[in-house]
Design an enzyme around this catalytic site. Structure first.
Site, PDB file in Angstrom:
ATOM      1  N   PRO A 199     -11.265  -2.490   5.880  1.00 39.91           N
ATOM      2  CG  PRO A 199      -9.798  -1.005   4.837  1.00 39.91           C
ATOM      3  CD  PRO A 199     -10.895  -1.068   5.861  1.00 39.91           C
ATOM      4  CB  SER A 220      -8.166 -10.759   6.941  1.00 39.83           C
ATOM      5  OG  SER A 220      -7.258 -10.716   5.879  1.00 39.83           O
ATOM      6  CB  SER A 257      -9.372  -9.026  -1.963  1.00 41.17           C
ATOM      7  OG  SER A 257      -8.706  -9.928  -1.151  1.00 41.17           O
ATOM      8  CB  CYS A 258      -8.919  -7.729   3.093  1.00 40.49           C
ATOM      9  SG  CYS A 258     -10.061  -6.386   2.859  1.00 40.49           S
ATOM     10  CB  VAL A 259      -6.670 -12.283   1.078  1.00 43.01           C
ATOM     11  CG1 VAL A 259      -7.711 -12.427   2.138  1.00 43.01           C
ATOM     12  CG2 VAL A 259      -7.251 -12.402  -0.293  1.00 43.01           C
TER      13      VAL A 259
END
Lengths: 425, 102
Positions: A297, A299, B100-102
């Site tokens: 998890p 980016s 999310s990963c952002v």
């Protein structure tokens, strides 16, 4: 002689090849790398192509030139991996054995996964900019586009370089302004996420910037299909967004061999289940995974692959020596965000710490501003292209720590960043 | 109609998501669902259990993944949890808001 086999010669695979060649004794370990092409693409540069800010040809170099001579480079498509047999089969029938395997096959846009996207509008009024051909086709379209509704659309929440569509929106705003047609262009940003970004402080900063630039954000929009005849995006809950020009970030998926080898995650995006700290495959101890190919998890971004590569070299050496995998990846990511008009912002975060405002220490050029626009950040982004080819890929050390550092970051709730660095005008 | 569980006794974050996964129970789920105007049925609970299992494993959740769960199609998921189905179902499932990963 043992063999370390790397699948994929993109950012992650090339870095691993160079780093491992320095770390593994030549008389005991052969290193072999497989890629489907013989050309390396500087992917961060694609963002600038549609706006005529960079020459696309300059972004490509022969892969061979980026690797030491004694690394064996094979060009071919990986068809299947059989971890039990320590064997990789290529589409042309060749089979390759390995003692340790590094999967670095990345992720690619799949416009065909969204009905209507990859049809008659594709590269006419609908484009991606994450592929060489898409970025060039979009540049040619934008050169003569006279305005209308530009819709930037994210098909899925997991995709590579999560800040690139935001940067695209900011650069498009500046591009149309400089061409004197901004008043004839409506820019809309359609995302399945709950906002322009999800981590709170960055979301606030970027959401604010979207507003200032007159870009409308449509959140929580999960696209089911593109209606080609009406030129409308349709979501699963029947919301509609009409467009004249569609800039898509298509569904991203890992390599097809991951699915063919039954090595994928339970969703079908072909990401390999990977220990988020050791980067070892969860299912196969002699298989390690790096970069966009993992399901960790973090980016999907080059900076993440870079920080992972430092951890992974250590852990592969531990693995070969039969030692515990002591090196631990913290999810560190570090990304410039182009904001248009020669400025950029910078974010730095990991699994546990969201992007925070403050300063990012950098030797020689001085600290860079976090979560704030500055010219120095933009210059940093431009300088990074040279660093990529000459320092990053070759595995030379960069003056940035592998683990996230809190130095310079503001953690308080209402800290302002008015003490950020003085910038060159 | 039975009395709903009193949610004010539970620790939640600013968005109303449970801070402690252990506080969750079907009764809590019914009470949160009611705030979203949803009356929970067996298909709802099958999805909620799936979400809780994935989070316990540490795997990130996406709408696409729910659609591949074999439990519901994406359309049906939207039907069960109108609005932002993943956000709404996660809150009812007592798991953190999907990031999310952002």
């Amino acid at each position: 002689m043992k063999t370390l086999l790397i699948l994929g010669a993109g950012t992650a695979g090339t870095m691993m090849a160079n780093r491992l060649r320095k770390a593994l004794p030549r008389d005991a370990w052969a290193i072999r790398i497989v890629d489907k092409t013989d050309t390396h693409l500087y992917q961060p540069g694609l963002l600038f192509v549609p706006f005529g800010m960079t020459e696309p040809e300059s972004l490509r170099r022969p892969t061979r030139d980026l690797l030491p001579d004694d690394i064996d480079l094979l060009v071919g498509e990986v068809a299947e991996v059989t971890p039990e047999a320590h064997e990789v089969r290529l589409a042309d029938g060749r089979t390759l054995g390995y003692d340790v395997l590094v999967v670095a096959t990345g992720t690619t846009p799949r416009p065909e996964e969204t009905p209507g996207l990859d049809g008659e509008l594709w590269y006419r009024d609908a484009f991606d900019f994450y592929s060489y051909d898409g970025a060039v086709a979009l540049r040619d379209r934008l050169a003569t586009w006279e305005g209308g509704r530009m819709v930037i659309f994210l098909a899925e929440s997991i995709f590579k370089c999560p800040v690139a569509p935001l940067e695209f929106a900011f650069l498009a705003d500046a591009f149309f302004e400089e061409r004197g047609i901004r008043d004839r262009v409506e820019i809309t940003y359609v995302t399945p996420l709950s906002g322009a970004f999800t981590k709170p402080k960055a979301a606030a900063f970027l959401g604010d910037l979207m507003g200032k630039k007159g870009i409308t954000v449509v959140p929580d929009f999960y696209a089911e299909r593109v209606d080609e005849d009406r030129k409308v995006l349709v979501s699963y809950d029947d919301q509609e967004v009409p467009f004249d020009l569609l800039v898509a970030v298509p569904i991203n998926m890992g390599a097809d061999f991951v699915d063919a080898s039954d090595m994928g995650d339970v969703d079908d995006l072909n990401y390999v289940p990977t220990d988020r700290h050791t980067l070892q495959s969860r299912d196969h101890p002699d298989v390690f995974v790096i970069g966009d190919a993992t399901n960790v998890p973090a980016s999907k971004a080059g900076s993440v692959a870079h920080f992972e590569s430092e951890i992974l070299v250590e852990n592969i050496l531990h693995h070969i020596a039969g030692e515990p995998l002591a090196a631990s990846f913290d999810g560190h990511a570090n990304c410039f965000i182009e904001t248009g008009h020669g400025k950029a912002a910078l974010i730095d975060f990991n699994y546990d710490t969201e992007p925070l405002p403050g300063r990012f220490p950098m030797p020689v050029v001085g600290p860079m501003s976090l979560l704030r626009e500055s010219r120095l950040n933009h210059l940093g982004k431009l300088a990074f292209e040279w660093i990529y080819w000459h320092v990053l890929l070759t595995g030379r050390p960069l003056p940035v720590s592998t683990a996230l550092s809190m130095a310079g970051k503001h953690v308080g709730e209402d800290e302002t960043v008015d003490d950020a660095v003085a910038e060159p005008a | 109609m039975e009395t709903m569980f009193d949610l004010s006794t539970l620790a939640v974050n600013d968005d109303g998501y449970l801070l402690n996964a252990d506080d969750w129970s079907p009764e809590v789920a019914h009470a949160i669902a009611a705030e979203h105007g949803i009356a929970l049925t067996d298909p709802h609970f099958a999805v909620l259990q799936y979400l809780r299992d994935r989070v316990a494993e540490g795997t990130p959740l996406t709408i696409r993944r729910i659609g591949k769960s074999g439990l519901v199609s994406i359309k049906e998921f939207y039907g069960l949890f109108p609005g932002g189905p993943l956000k709404v179902s996660s809150r009812i499932a007592g798991i953190p808001k999907p990031a999310s990963c952002v």
